[in-house]
Write a protein that holds these residues in place. Structure first.
Motif, short mmCIF file in Angstrom:
data_model
loop_
_atom_site.label_atom_id
_atom_site.label_comp_id
_atom_site.label_asym_id
_atom_site.label_seq_id
_atom_site.Cartn_x
_atom_site.Cartn_y
_atom_site.Cartn_z
N MET A 1 61.19 27.11 64.74
CA MET A 1 60.47 27.83 63.71
C MET A 1 59.01 28.05 64.14
SD MET A 1 62.86 28.26 61.62
CE MET A 1 64.50 27.59 61.39
N LEU A 2 58.47 29.22 63.84
CA LEU A 2 57.08 29.50 64.18
C LEU A 2 56.15 28.75 63.23
CD1 LEU A 2 54.97 31.13 65.78
CD2 LEU A 2 55.16 32.88 64.00
N LEU A 3 56.32 28.99 61.92
CA LEU A 3 55.50 28.33 60.89
C LEU A 3 56.41 27.50 60.00
CD1 LEU A 3 52.68 28.12 59.41
CD2 LEU A 3 53.54 29.95 57.92
N THR A 4 56.05 26.24 59.83
CA THR A 4 56.81 25.35 58.95
C THR A 4 55.86 24.65 58.00
OG1 THR A 4 58.44 24.94 60.71
CG2 THR A 4 58.43 23.42 58.84
N ILE A 5 56.15 24.77 56.72
CA ILE A 5 55.37 24.08 55.68
C ILE A 5 56.28 23.07 55.02
CG2 ILE A 5 54.18 24.38 53.47
CD1 ILE A 5 53.30 27.13 54.47
N HIS A 6 55.84 21.80 55.01
CA HIS A 6 56.70 20.71 54.55
C HIS A 6 56.01 19.89 53.48
CE1 HIS A 6 59.78 17.62 54.69
NE2 HIS A 6 58.84 16.70 54.90
N GLU A 7 56.64 19.86 52.30
CA GLU A 7 56.21 19.00 51.19
C GLU A 7 54.72 19.17 50.88
OE1 GLU A 7 58.32 17.00 49.33
OE2 GLU A 7 59.89 18.01 50.49
N LEU A 8 54.24 20.39 50.82
CA LEU A 8 52.82 20.66 50.64
C LEU A 8 52.42 20.53 49.17
CD1 LEU A 8 50.64 21.50 52.74
CD2 LEU A 8 50.83 23.82 51.84
N ASN A 9 51.34 19.78 48.93
CA ASN A 9 50.80 19.58 47.59
C ASN A 9 49.31 19.87 47.59
OD1 ASN A 9 52.85 17.88 45.62
ND2 ASN A 9 53.28 17.57 47.78
N LYS A 10 48.83 20.48 46.49
CA LYS A 10 47.39 20.72 46.36
C LYS A 10 46.99 20.61 44.90
CE LYS A 10 43.18 21.67 47.49
NZ LYS A 10 42.37 20.65 48.18
N THR A 11 45.93 19.82 44.66
CA THR A 11 45.40 19.61 43.31
C THR A 11 43.91 19.88 43.32
OG1 THR A 11 47.07 17.91 42.86
CG2 THR A 11 45.14 17.95 41.43
N PHE A 12 43.43 20.55 42.28
CA PHE A 12 42.01 20.74 42.07
C PHE A 12 41.62 19.95 40.82
CE2 PHE A 12 43.35 24.61 44.30
CZ PHE A 12 42.44 24.64 45.35
N GLY A 13 40.94 18.82 41.01
CA GLY A 13 40.63 17.96 39.88
C GLY A 13 41.90 17.43 39.25
N ASN A 14 42.11 17.74 37.97
CA ASN A 14 43.33 17.32 37.28
C ASN A 14 44.41 18.40 37.27
OD1 ASN A 14 42.25 14.78 36.53
ND2 ASN A 14 41.15 15.74 34.82
N LEU A 15 44.13 19.52 37.95
CA LEU A 15 45.06 20.65 37.94
C LEU A 15 45.86 20.68 39.23
CD1 LEU A 15 45.97 23.29 36.47
CD2 LEU A 15 44.20 24.47 37.80
N GLN A 16 47.17 20.41 39.13
CA GLN A 16 48.02 20.52 40.30
C GLN A 16 48.48 21.97 40.44
OE1 GLN A 16 51.42 17.90 40.61
NE2 GLN A 16 51.60 18.28 42.81
N VAL A 17 48.21 22.56 41.60
CA VAL A 17 48.52 23.97 41.83
C VAL A 17 49.81 24.13 42.62
CG1 VAL A 17 47.68 26.12 42.87
CG2 VAL A 17 46.07 24.56 41.77
N LEU A 18 49.99 23.33 43.65
CA LEU A 18 51.19 23.40 44.49
C LEU A 18 51.89 22.05 44.49
CD1 LEU A 18 49.74 25.28 47.61
CD2 LEU A 18 50.93 26.29 45.66
N LYS A 19 53.21 22.06 44.41
CA LYS A 19 53.97 20.82 44.37
C LYS A 19 55.16 20.89 45.33
CE LYS A 19 56.38 17.66 41.24
NZ LYS A 19 56.79 17.40 39.85
N ASP A 20 55.11 20.09 46.37
CA ASP A 20 56.23 19.94 47.31
C ASP A 20 56.75 21.28 47.82
OD1 ASP A 20 56.04 17.21 46.86
OD2 ASP A 20 57.53 17.24 45.26
N ILE A 21 55.83 22.11 48.31
CA ILE A 21 56.21 23.43 48.85
C ILE A 21 56.83 23.27 50.22
CG2 ILE A 21 55.34 25.66 49.66
CD1 ILE A 21 55.26 25.52 46.68
N ASN A 22 58.02 23.85 50.39
CA ASN A 22 58.69 23.89 51.69
C ASN A 22 59.07 25.33 51.99
OD1 ASN A 22 59.30 20.90 52.49
ND2 ASN A 22 59.86 21.03 50.32
N LEU A 23 58.60 25.83 53.12
CA LEU A 23 59.00 27.17 53.56
C LEU A 23 58.80 27.30 55.05
CD1 LEU A 23 56.30 29.14 54.13
CD2 LEU A 23 56.19 29.10 51.65
N GLN A 24 59.38 28.34 55.62
CA GLN A 24 59.26 28.55 57.05
C GLN A 24 59.30 30.04 57.38
OE1 GLN A 24 62.70 26.17 57.98
NE2 GLN A 24 64.01 27.99 58.26
N VAL A 25 58.72 30.37 58.52
CA VAL A 25 58.74 31.74 59.03
C VAL A 25 59.16 31.67 60.48
CG1 VAL A 25 57.42 33.85 59.44
CG2 VAL A 25 56.84 32.38 57.48
N ASP A 26 60.21 32.42 60.83
CA ASP A 26 60.68 32.45 62.21
C ASP A 26 59.89 33.46 63.04
OD1 ASP A 26 62.65 30.60 61.58
OD2 ASP A 26 64.16 32.13 61.16
#
Length: 246
Positions: free
Chosen positions: A1-26
């Motif tokens: 895989m060219l790009l692999t995103i695994h279990e990505l999480n992002k929070t700003f303060g008390n606001l969770q924006v991304l939760k366990d993002i998994n995706l890929q691009v060949d």
């Protein structure tokens, strides 16, 4: 895989924006991301580009973890973001100029391919919206990174110009086959352009569905009027609608 995103999480303060993002691009694949407004699509691009740091998870390019690292992707924002004091040619070579010696010969060749060679010495104020987007795209293309991230590049255009730009993008991509990760709010646009589509849930965003687009390439606008296209569009619409109504 060219790009692999695994279990990505992002929070700003008390606001969770991304939760366990998994995706890929060949390699050579065109992947679209769809989701409700505010679901964190642009935040995801900021993480991939190294402008933000994830709370958890990894972003890998060609097997190398690039969390927090810049300069690994080509990026085209929603607005063309051209410098008004630079000519079309000078804007096109800007990314290459920052990363080293710009190739003016190659830049001129691409401007000719996209029908802008007679405008190479013009300034952005002299261009239409679609022309500015073409300049922005070629600038990103010439940065020579292995993946191109496009953040709703045609959202500000009228319907007819948008379709024209979609067809133009496909024609350029068919020749170049650079890997593309494409954010859009338009189901129709995603189906027309992409090989696969990831549908994000409402915030905190997770991958709700992954859809393989069944339509053969090359594609033309007659596809938009087919029963198969309409059926796929309705299926995706219902998936996103369910998320909004929850």
């Amino acid at each position: 895989m060219l790009l692999t995103i695994h279990e990505l999480n992002k929070t700003f303060g008390n606001l969770q924006v991304l939760k366990d993002i998994n995706l890929q691009v060949d390699e050579g694949e065109f992947v679209a991301i769809l989701g409700p407004s505010g679901s964190g699509k642009s935040t995801l691009f900021q993480l991939i580009g190294g402008n933000l740091l994830a709370d958890h998870g990894t972003i890998s390019l060609n097997g190398e973890v690039i969390n927090g690292k810049k300069g690994f992707i080509s990026y085209m924002p929603q607005q063309p973001s051209l410098f008004p004091w630079r000519t079309v040619l000078e804007n096109v070579v800007l990314a290459a100029e920052i990363n080293g010696k710009p190739n003016y010969k190659e830049a001129k060749r691409w401007l000719e391919k996209v029908g802008l060679d007679e405008f190479e010495n013009s300034y952005p104020i002299e261009l239409s919206g679609g022309m500015k987007q073409r300049v922005s795209f070629i600038r990103a293309l010439l940065s020579k990174q292995s993946i191109l991230c496009l953040d709703e590049p045609f959202s500000a255009l009228d319907e007819f110009t948008r379709l024209k730009m979609q067809k133009w993008l496909l024609s350029v991509w068919e020749e170049n086959r650079k890997s593309v990760l494409f954010i859009t709010h338009s189901i129709e646009e995603a189906l027309f352009l992409a090989d696969r589509i990831y549908i994000l849930s409402k915030r905190p965003a997770r991958v709700k569905a992954e859809i393989k687009v069944p339509f053969a390439r090359p594609r033309n606008e007659s596809l938009l009027e087919s029963n198969e296209f309409f059926t796929m569009k309705q299926k995706i619409f219902q998936t996103i609608k369910e998320e909004i109504e929850v």
